[in-house]
Write a protein that holds these residues in place. Structure first.
Motif, PDB file in Angstrom:
ATOM      1  N   ALA A 296       0.770  -1.242  -0.296  1.00  0.00           N
ATOM      2  CA  ALA A 296       0.045   0.116   0.615  1.00  0.00           C
ATOM      3  C   ALA A 296       0.503   1.017  -0.438  1.00  0.00           C
ATOM      4  CB  ALA A 296      -0.710   0.101   0.940  1.00  0.00           C
ATOM      5  N   VAL A 297       1.993   0.951   0.401  1.00  0.00           N
ATOM      6  CA  VAL A 297       2.757   2.137   0.692  1.00  0.00           C
ATOM      7  C   VAL A 297       3.195   2.163  -0.032  1.00  0.00           C
ATOM      8  CG1 VAL A 297       4.870   3.621   1.598  1.00  0.00           C
ATOM      9  CG2 VAL A 297       3.100   2.437   2.888  1.00  0.00           C
ATOM     10  N   LEU A 298       3.724   1.470  -1.382  1.00  0.00           N
ATOM     11  CA  LEU A 298       5.028   1.792  -2.467  1.00  0.00           C
ATOM     12  C   LEU A 298       3.079   2.045  -4.278  1.00  0.00           C
ATOM     13  CD1 LEU A 298       7.153  -1.815  -2.221  1.00  0.00           C
ATOM     14  CD2 LEU A 298       7.737   0.929  -2.018  1.00  0.00           C
ATOM     15  N   VAL A 299       2.526   2.243  -3.231  1.00  0.00           N
ATOM     16  CA  VAL A 299       1.377   2.223  -4.262  1.00  0.00           C
ATOM     17  C   VAL A 299       1.170   3.470  -4.186  1.00  0.00           C
ATOM     18  CG1 VAL A 299      -0.707   1.618  -5.207  1.00  0.00           C
ATOM     19  CG2 VAL A 299       0.513  -0.013  -5.113  1.00  0.00           C
ATOM     20  N   ALA A 300       0.908   4.005  -3.290  1.00  0.00           N
ATOM     21  CA  ALA A 300       0.742   5.049  -2.696  1.00  0.00           C
ATOM     22  C   ALA A 300       1.299   6.347  -3.099  1.00  0.00           C
ATOM     23  CB  ALA A 300       0.291   4.973  -1.137  1.00  0.00           C
ATOM     24  N   LEU A 301       3.247   6.030  -2.730  1.00  0.00           N
ATOM     25  CA  LEU A 301       3.992   6.638  -2.809  1.00  0.00           C
ATOM     26  C   LEU A 301       5.673   5.807  -3.277  1.00  0.00           C
ATOM     27  CD1 LEU A 301       4.375   7.395   0.926  1.00  0.00           C
ATOM     28  CD2 LEU A 301       3.526   8.971  -1.516  1.00  0.00           C
ATOM     29  N   PRO A 302       5.000   5.768  -4.120  1.00  0.00           N
ATOM     30  CA  PRO A 302       5.640   5.011  -5.222  1.00  0.00           C
ATOM     31  C   PRO A 302       7.490   5.433  -5.231  1.00  0.00           C
ATOM     32  CG  PRO A 302       4.314   6.287  -7.095  1.00  0.00           C
ATOM     33  CD  PRO A 302       4.590   6.788  -5.567  1.00  0.00           C
ATOM     34  N   MET A 303       7.383   7.070  -4.781  1.00  0.00           N
ATOM     35  CA  MET A 303       9.477   7.227  -4.715  1.00  0.00           C
ATOM     36  C   MET A 303       9.177   7.044  -3.367  1.00  0.00           C
ATOM     37  SD  MET A 303      10.183   8.001  -7.265  1.00  0.00           S
ATOM     38  CE  MET A 303       9.340   6.254  -8.086  1.00  0.00           C
ATOM     39  N   GLY A 304       8.386   6.665  -2.564  1.00  0.00           N
ATOM     40  CA  GLY A 304       9.078   6.545  -0.668  1.00  0.00           C
ATOM     41  C   GLY A 304       8.723   7.157   0.274  1.00  0.00           C
ATOM     42  N   LEU A 305       8.866   7.408   1.498  1.00  0.00           N
ATOM     43  CA  LEU A 305       8.044   8.107   1.910  1.00  0.00           C
ATOM     44  C   LEU A 305       8.962   9.318   2.397  1.00  0.00           C
ATOM     45  CD1 LEU A 305       8.555   5.683   5.152  1.00  0.00           C
ATOM     46  CD2 LEU A 305       6.138   6.353   4.251  1.00  0.00           C
ATOM     47  N   ALA A 306      10.687   9.223   1.110  1.00  0.00           N
ATOM     48  CA  ALA A 306      10.467  10.715   1.463  1.00  0.00           C
ATOM     49  C   ALA A 306       9.866  11.521   1.102  1.00  0.00           C
ATOM     50  CB  ALA A 306      12.044  10.820   1.287  1.00  0.00           C
ATOM     51  N   SER A 307       9.656  10.851  -0.464  1.00  0.00           N
ATOM     52  CA  SER A 307       8.994  12.094  -1.532  1.00  0.00           C
ATOM     53  C   SER A 307       7.430  12.774  -0.602  1.00  0.00           C
ATOM     54  CB  SER A 307       7.909  11.170  -2.575  1.00  0.00           C
ATOM     55  OG  SER A 307       7.457  10.582  -2.391  1.00  0.00           O
ATOM     56  N   LEU A 308       6.846  12.116  -0.288  1.00  0.00           N
ATOM     57  CA  LEU A 308       6.096  12.948   0.780  1.00  0.00           C
ATOM     58  C   LEU A 308       6.523  13.687   1.971  1.00  0.00           C
ATOM     59  CD1 LEU A 308       3.204  12.953   1.688  1.00  0.00           C
ATOM     60  CD2 LEU A 308       4.035  10.788   3.822  1.00  0.00           C
ATOM     61  N   LEU A 309       7.745  14.194   2.228  1.00  0.00           N
ATOM     62  CA  LEU A 309       8.327  14.906   3.132  1.00  0.00           C
ATOM     63  C   LEU A 309       8.758  15.674   2.042  1.00  0.00           C
ATOM     64  CD1 LEU A 309       9.879  12.835   6.083  1.00  0.00           C
ATOM     65  CD2 LEU A 309       7.818  14.060   6.278  1.00  0.00           C
ATOM     66  N   ARG A 310       9.477  15.853   1.113  1.00  0.00           N
ATOM     67  CA  ARG A 310       9.702  16.783   0.103  1.00  0.00           C
ATOM     68  C   ARG A 310       8.354  17.825  -0.499  1.00  0.00           C
ATOM     69  NH1 ARG A 310      13.270  12.599  -1.543  1.00  0.00           N
ATOM     70  NH2 ARG A 310      12.083  11.613  -3.741  1.00  0.00           N
ATOM     71  N   ARG A 311       6.872  17.326  -0.817  1.00  0.00           N
ATOM     72  CA  ARG A 311       6.355  17.648  -0.920  1.00  0.00           C
ATOM     73  C   ARG A 311       5.464  18.603   0.281  1.00  0.00           C
ATOM     74  NH1 ARG A 311       2.984  12.655  -3.137  1.00  0.00           N
ATOM     75  NH2 ARG A 311       5.110  11.618  -4.565  1.00  0.00           N
ATOM     76  N   LEU A 312       6.317  18.374   1.313  1.00  0.00           N
ATOM     77  CA  LEU A 312       5.772  19.495   2.474  1.00  0.00           C
ATOM     78  C   LEU A 312       6.499  20.241   2.074  1.00  0.00           C
ATOM     79  CD1 LEU A 312       4.596  15.904   4.951  1.00  0.00           C
ATOM     80  CD2 LEU A 312       2.977  17.535   3.765  1.00  0.00           C
ATOM     81  N   SER A 313       7.311  20.253   2.787  1.00  0.00           N
ATOM     82  CA  SER A 313       8.607  21.386   2.872  1.00  0.00           C
ATOM     83  C   SER A 313       9.717  21.318   2.038  1.00  0.00           C
ATOM     84  CB  SER A 313       8.671  21.608   4.526  1.00  0.00           C
ATOM     85  OG  SER A 313       9.760  22.317   3.956  1.00  0.00           O
ATOM     86  N   PRO A 314      11.001  22.112   2.027  1.00  0.00           N
ATOM     87  CA  PRO A 314      11.647  22.400   1.174  1.00  0.00           C
ATOM     88  C   PRO A 314      13.085  21.993   1.920  1.00  0.00           C
ATOM     89  CG  PRO A 314      10.399  23.899   0.431  1.00  0.00           C
ATOM     90  CD  PRO A 314       9.809  23.695   0.989  1.00  0.00           C
ATOM     91  N   ILE A 315      12.649  22.381   3.336  1.00  0.00           N
ATOM     92  CA  ILE A 315      13.851  21.990   4.067  1.00  0.00           C
ATOM     93  C   ILE A 315      13.944  20.241   4.016  1.00  0.00           C
ATOM     94  CG2 ILE A 315      14.204  21.543   6.421  1.00  0.00           C
ATOM     95  CD1 ILE A 315      12.591  23.593   6.645  1.00  0.00           C
ATOM     96  N   PHE A 316      12.895  19.225   3.212  1.00  0.00           N
ATOM     97  CA  PHE A 316      13.467  17.756   3.351  1.00  0.00           C
ATOM     98  C   PHE A 316      13.950  17.264   1.899  1.00  0.00           C
ATOM     99  CE2 PHE A 316      10.514  18.536   6.122  1.00  0.00           C
ATOM    100  CZ  PHE A 316      10.775  17.001   7.428  1.00  0.00           C
TER     101      PHE A 316
END
Length: 325
Positions: A296-316
């Motif tokens: 489920a994680v890989l389907v929802a976030l193909p680029m992994g959990l790090a991609s979610l944080l990168r979308r939230l803030s440029p800090i990541f």
């Protein structure tokens, strides 16, 4: 992807050091079992980090990670149990042993072997090392494994998970920071260039063979150090700990966290080390739920959990990392 500003980069640096500072308080709020799991997360972070350097950043489908891990663990155990070397001193030595393994594993890549062929060769290297652990009984203990000797650190036994936690935390933070700095350097740019187009990179007079060699060696060093931590964490090194199941788990951590991301290595290691413990509440269904959650994680976030944080803030956003196509 918008790159972080100078101010945001400073905030990221502050955040990087603030997290381990906060983690220093973890033993105050955990029991012995939870502390054991947290220690395992730190080890998994280094294993995943070493794996993603080669697979994600360098772009080489190499699976020698388990070999580096076993070399580091057995190297540390043999030095401590057979030669009486203090365990703390065995950590960098185990890293050197792992780096030597990285040098050997890079031989196939340096000869131009790529893709699935490189994967098979490095898998065989890992199995060869496991065969060696089983049959070099006078040195490794064979199937009985090799116990770690009892030691103290500042008067406290190293069987204490709290003491181990602080050592593990320092080693993990230093290696994560060193790896992040390496990948953000000129050498890191060369690594990314090799991943994108090795031939074009060589045409720019960049020594691609040296880049591949150093990347494998650094990966081996990081994972070798993790092996030394694992030997003390478990207290008894067995050949079964360095088989295919460990490799699959490490690969899952890399993918779930984010291929080629330092931040992703941390996130994937933490999530997939903690998840099986929560799933113990569903006896007989742990493997099913584990697989479903990972899928489920890989389907929802193909680029992994790090991609979610990168979308939230440029800090990541990691400067020389971009999401795979």
């Amino acid at each position: 992807m918008k790159m972080p500003t100078a101010r945001q980069r400073r905030l990221r640096t502050i955040l990087f050091w603030a997290v381990p500072a906060i983690l220093l308080l973890v033993p105050l709020g955990t029991n012995a079992y939870t502390q054991f799991i947290v220690n395992g997360m730190l080890i998994s972070t280094l294993v995943t980090l070493g794996f993603t350097i080669v697979i994600g950043n360098l772009g080489q489908l190499a699976f020698a990670n388990t070999a580096f891990f076993g070399i580091g663990a057995y190297g540390s155990a043999i030095l401590a149990a057979k030669l009486g070397v203090p365990w703390l001193l065995t950590i960098p030595i185990a890293g050197v042993f792992g780096a030597a393994g990285g040098f050997l594993a890079s031989a196939a890549a340096l000869r131009g072997i790529r893709s699935y062929y490189l994967a098979i060769i490095t898998l065989a290297f890992g199995e060869l090392m496991r065969w060696s652990y089983l049959h070099a009984k006078p040195l490794t203990g064979g199937t009985d494994g090799l116990p770690m000797p009892r030691e103290t650190l500042f008067g406290t036994s190293l069987t204490d998970d709290t003491v181990k936690f602080y050592v593990f935390l320092v080693v993990t933070v230093l290696l994560v920071k060193a790896t992040a700095n390496l990948l953000a350097s000129r050498f890191g740019r060369a690594v990314m260039a090799v991943r994108e187009n090795e031939v074009a990179t060589a045409s720019l007079a960049i020594p691609t063979s040296r880049v591949i060699l150093v990347t494998f060696i650094w990966s081996g060093f990081v994972v070798g150090c993790a092996g030394a931590l694992f030997a003390r964490h478990i207290g008894h090194v067995f050949p079964e700990s360095f088989g295919m199941l460990h490799l699959i788990a490490s690969f899952a951590m890399v993918l779930v966290g984010g291929l080629g991301s330092v931040l992703g290595a941390v996130l994937g290691a933490v999530m997939l080390t903690a998840l099986p413990e929560y799933l113990r509440a569903f006896p007989g269904m742990e493997e099913l739920f584990f697989g479903l959650i990972v899928a489920a994680v890989l389907v929802a976030l193909p680029m992994g959990l790090a991609s979610l944080l990168r979308r939230l803030s440029p800090i990541f956003v990691e400067r020389f990392y971009r999401e795979a196509r």
